[in-house]
Motif scaffolding. Sequence first.
Motif, PDB file in Angstrom:
ATOM      1  N   ILE B  85       1.938  -3.242   6.575  1.00 15.84           N
ATOM      2  CA  ILE B  85       2.012  -4.199   5.472  1.00 15.84           C
ATOM      3  C   ILE B  85       3.451  -4.720   5.426  1.00 15.84           C
ATOM      4  O   ILE B  85       4.393  -3.919   5.351  1.00 15.84           O
ATOM      5  CB  ILE B  85       1.643  -3.531   4.124  1.00 15.84           C
ATOM      6  N   TYR B  87       6.294  -7.008   3.559  1.00 17.71           N
ATOM      7  CA  TYR B  87       6.675  -7.635   2.289  1.00 17.71           C
ATOM      8  C   TYR B  87       7.939  -8.475   2.482  1.00 17.71           C
ATOM      9  O   TYR B  87       8.761  -8.195   3.366  1.00 17.71           O
ATOM     10  CB  TYR B  87       7.071  -6.580   1.261  1.00 17.71           C
ATOM     11  N   LEU B  93       3.663 -10.013  -0.747  1.00 23.39           N
ATOM     12  CA  LEU B  93       3.011  -9.759   0.535  1.00 23.39           C
ATOM     13  C   LEU B  93       3.266 -10.907   1.498  1.00 23.39           C
ATOM     14  O   LEU B  93       3.090 -12.076   1.144  1.00 23.39           O
ATOM     15  CB  LEU B  93       1.505  -9.585   0.306  1.00 23.39           C
TER      16      LEU B  93
END
Lengths: 282, 344
Positions: B85, B87, B93
Amino acid sequence: MEFWQVIPYKIDQNLRCIAIVLLLFCVACNMQKIKIAGNGVGEFVQEDEVKLAGPIVRIDSMFFKKQARVLADFRMEGASILYKFDDQEYSLYSEPIVSNRSGKITFRTEKETYNASDEFVMPFVKMNDHLKESNIQLIPAPDLAYSGDGSDSLSDQLKGDYNYREGNKWCGWQDSLVQIRIELASPMNLEKIWISTLTDIPSSIFNPKQISIFSENSLVAVGEWNMENDLNCKEYNIIPLSFTSIQISSVVIEIINEIEVPQWHPNSGNRPWVFIDEIILE
Amino acid sequence: MVRRNFIKQISVIGLGGFSCGASLLANPSLYKDLIIGHNTHRYKVDMSWGALDSKSYPVNDCHEMVQDSKGRIVLLTNHTQNNVIIYDKQGQLDEVWGTKFPGAHGLTLKVEGDKDFLYISDNERHEVIKTTIDGKIVNTFTCPIGSGLYESKDQFVPTETAVADNGDIYIADGYGEQHILHYSFEGRLLNVFGGRGDDELNFDNAHGIAIDNRNQQHTLLITDRMTNKLKRFSMSGDYIETINLPGAYICRPVIHDQYVYLATIWSGNGANGTGFVSILNKDNKLISSPGGCEPMYKEGQLQHMYQAIKLFTHPHDVCVDEDENLYVAQWNSGKSYPIKLIRI
């Protein structure tokens, strides 16, 4: 121009007051929102949203003959350690605590604005000679790998340590039922039995599931415990079982253990261990 | 008149509210931002920095984080819906990828030329996988069966990697046989050291590894987690020294400027839920422990460390950005997203 001057002058003076009050109230409410939130984007955790950890507590020996010395430590600026004997009122901890009787000391930490810690209980037991020259039978015998000095280990007044693999202080079993049969050298009035055990979850050593005390084939006391589920837990336990005083010349301690290490444990499905290093009659 | 009386009553209630608000205003202690850490390294805490919709972007354990060349924060989780993930620094995101890393554990970033590459240590696949920053697999390091060190592939359980300036790769077999495996850039096994044992050059959970570039002579810093030690080796595997951190179960060293940052997953006697963050200075002295007790040295020895507040559960890694803010990824912490610590 101040903000209240923009309120139309034709409005009743009282209404102007109300409007000002409401505006200020909203400001106050907004501040409260910031305080409560702590978890909103861009907002910070507040002191009053956090709980303190408990103090680190050390004792020179959980079994003692003359006196026990208990020390507590909590290195956090502005925080205090509080303690109490048994069920007395809390006092401020400032120096090591000395006791010449069996009991427990409960500790907690406090600091202004923060939430106080959970309580931490340290038990300690004064040794006696009730088991001197008694006959103790262990059924079945401890596992050969952890047999200590057999029944002598349970009455030698020596505390085992976390390194249970070395020395002869601990007796270990993988059996689901263990009986400790004690024939005393002389009768005594019995009102409490302390059983000192080890919890070492990484090594699959758990507390007993149930302990029962029998005298003359009659059940005197029983205690049950849920299985510890902290995978890293290593701790000493001194389990007290209290009952109405009875005169005995023999007593049977029956220990029921878990049958299997639980699913969440890396050794799941294997037989768990129970370790005992001392029995004390009071 | 009736209306006027009503207004007066409202005013009283309003004043009551104001009075309440005023008392809150007059008592700033009620709004005290929590400040954690000690000495030069203190922080405010933002719990919601990287929080996402857990149905769309779920996490299990948040194991490690790095910052890429674009300044983005890259999180590795062992949830196979989105193992990686990414960021922006505000916690928004940017992108997700990765569905085939069930044991995603260690994450190391290496810049080669003008490109970022990731090394993912997967302790269920028993492999280290090198990928591009957008998830294309470049190389895979499997169990070196031919070395004679392992009887089966399952014995190789890598937890972390470090990559030297010349491209050499060091793999810590932290959940396996405790070896440190030194590979060339091309993937040839050059050296093995460490291993399970009780000597200073051995390990009991060689969990994290980093290259200490604070001095001209680069060295390796390796955590020996279960013994609460940080061990230094030369790049050729010779043992140099041990830094004792009693009570601190340190995961991996992260070097930033002159400091070493270490997520400390457990403390005290190793009970669950007792983590904090440890920060060492250039002399490798513990100067700050956000979430932990105040560091104290007596006669040169660090006194036993333990948790002071119930903020962190199980910190597993720390990422440090250019503003010296910290991002803390946690293992086994209720599937929670990383916590940001803002340097003050």
